[in-house]
Structure formats: C-alpha cells, structure tokens
Design a protein around this motif. Structure first.
Motif, PDB file in Angstrom:
ATOM      1  N   ARG A  20       0.839  -1.213   0.000  1.00 31.16           N
ATOM      2  CA  ARG A  20       0.000   0.000   0.000  1.00 31.16           C
ATOM      3  C   ARG A  20       0.870   1.258   0.000  1.00 31.16           C
ATOM      4  N   GLN A  23       1.955   1.884  -3.480  1.00 31.51           N
ATOM      5  CA  GLN A  23       0.857   2.458  -4.257  1.00 31.51           C
ATOM      6  C   GLN A  23       0.678   3.945  -3.950  1.00 31.51           C
ATOM      7  N   LEU A  24       0.727   4.300  -2.668  1.00 31.84           N
ATOM      8  CA  LEU A  24       0.596   5.704  -2.280  1.00 31.84           C
ATOM      9  C   LEU A  24       1.755   6.526  -2.856  1.00 31.84           C
ATOM     10  N   GLU A  27       1.044   7.247  -6.461  1.00 38.96           N
ATOM     11  CA  GLU A  27       0.012   8.286  -6.598  1.00 38.96           C
ATOM     12  C   GLU A  27       0.594   9.672  -6.329  1.00 38.96           C
ATOM     13  N   ILE A  28       1.383   9.783  -5.265  1.00 39.82           N
ATOM     14  CA  ILE A  28       1.986  11.065  -4.898  1.00 39.82           C
ATOM     15  C   ILE A  28       2.968  11.509  -5.984  1.00 39.82           C
ATOM     16  N   THR A  29       3.754  10.577  -6.505  1.00 46.04           N
ATOM     17  CA  THR A  29       4.692  10.889  -7.588  1.00 46.04           C
ATOM     18  C   THR A  29       3.934  11.453  -8.782  1.00 46.04           C
ATOM     19  N   ARG A  30       2.841  10.820  -9.152  1.00 45.99           N
ATOM     20  CA  ARG A  30       2.025  11.278 -10.292  1.00 45.99           C
ATOM     21  C   ARG A  30       1.437  12.665 -10.014  1.00 45.99           C
ATOM     22  N   ASP A  31       0.868  12.847  -8.812  1.00 49.70           N
ATOM     23  CA  ASP A  31       0.170  14.096  -8.499  1.00 49.70           C
ATOM     24  C   ASP A  31       1.103  15.291  -8.326  1.00 49.70           C
ATOM     25  N   CYS A 126      -1.606  12.915   4.060  1.00 47.19           N
ATOM     26  CA  CYS A 126      -1.600  11.486   3.776  1.00 47.19           C
ATOM     27  C   CYS A 126      -1.625  10.791   5.125  1.00 47.19           C
ATOM     28  N   ARG A 142      -5.920  13.632   1.404  1.00 44.90           N
ATOM     29  CA  ARG A 142      -5.803  13.387  -0.033  1.00 44.90           C
ATOM     30  C   ARG A 142      -5.431  11.932  -0.302  1.00 44.90           C
ATOM     31  N   TYR A 143      -4.701  11.341   0.633  1.00 44.36           N
ATOM     32  CA  TYR A 143      -4.241   9.957   0.489  1.00 44.36           C
ATOM     33  C   TYR A 143      -4.524   9.207   1.787  1.00 44.36           C
TER      34      TYR A 143
END
Length: 184
Positions: A20, A23-24, A27-31, A126, A142-143
C-alpha cells in the motif's frame, strides 16, 4: 498484562502495508510531478510510514518533521501542543503532512492550519490509517492507506503506551476490561 498479550489479531501484515505504501508513493509521484512537495512527518507514530513513503516517492522531495502531543497523563487533553516545529521554509511550496492515524481530526486540522500560516502553495495530508466514523473536524486526507474501525492499534511505528512501535505488522490492541480507552 504481558506485552504480547496486549496484542490481538494482525489487521495489516507488513507485506500488505509495504504494498500500500508503494501504491501511495506512485500516486503522490504522479500528483506532484514537476513540483516535489515538502513531506512533513508527524512524530513519533508516523516516522516509519513517512520514511517508507518517502522512499516510494520518485521525486526529489524534501523531508521534515513536526511533533505534537494531545496527551496528558494517560488521557487526551484534546488541545494540541507543539513539541517540535517544522524547520523548512514552507512559503510558496507544496506541503504533504504525513500522519499515522486520522481519528477525530483535531491534531491534523490544527497542523494544517498552522502550516497555512506560512503561506505554502498547498497543504494536503496522507494518513496511514483513518477511522472514518470518528472524524469530527473538517479534515479530508488526499491519500489514505487503510480505513479501520474504532479499535486501538499498534505496530509499524504506532504505539500503545509507548510499546510495539518496532513491529512490522499492525495489530489490534486488546484492552483490559477495566480500561476505558481515550480518544485522540
């Protein structure tokens, strides 16, 4: 009560937590691509999570720490008290607060407001664990790693009476029948 007897079932095994966190981190890298955040871990409970999450973020992030307490002698006071402030200049920067558990939201709401006083570009949070039915403050992370119910937990940096932070898994805590658990 013997230390291991305080712990009931494993809620989240270390392998599931690690997956997990990866995965987080993705997501943070993308955002935050193109604008790496200042990742601020909340001591002590979120230390393990913050470090692992930082490793999972594929950006040149800056990390810092804040320490807050709402605990008095054996119970919560409800009023956050700053023990260690953020050292980084947050002006114009994106801030990602990392917390172990979102319970009522009192501490996280207070921390987010405190960060906003420093004129950041944004402040988000997060959380590893969220107790959705306990949240009473207007805090929307947000996360979120995992949602849990109202039980007490320990392990993976989270303590019960300053014990069990070193465990890889997150366990449900078995409270003695005579103990009434304070909320945080």
């Amino acid at each position: 009560m013997a230390l291991r007897q305080e712990l009931a079932r494993v809620l989240f095994p270390g392998e599931r937590i690690a997956e997990r966190v990866r995965q987080l981190g993705a997501e943070i890298t993308r955002d935050y691509r193109g604008r790496p955040p200042v990742v601020v871990g909340v001591l002590k409970g979120a230390a393990a999570f913050t470090v692992d999450l930082g490793r999972a973020i594929d950006l040149p992030i800056t990390m810092d720490w804040v320490a807050v307490s709402t605990y008095g002698r054996g119970s919560t006071t409800g009023e956050p008290r700053l023990l260690k402030d953020i050292d980084e200049d947050l002006t114009g920067r994106d801030v990602l607060l990392v917390e172990d558990i979102l319970d009522t939201g009192t501490t996280l709401a207070w921390l987010m407001a405190r960060c906003r006083e420093h004129a950041p570009a944004s402040v988000h949070c997060c959380v590893l664990l969220r107790k959705p039915h306990a949240v009473t403050k207007p805090v929307v992370p947000r996360y979120v790693g995992f949602d849990i119910s109202q039980h007490w937990v320990a392990g993976y940096g989270i303590d019960y009476a300053e014990r069990h932070r070193n465990l890889r898994d997150i366990h449900e805590v078995r409270l003695p029948a005579a103990v009434s658990a304070p909320s945080s």
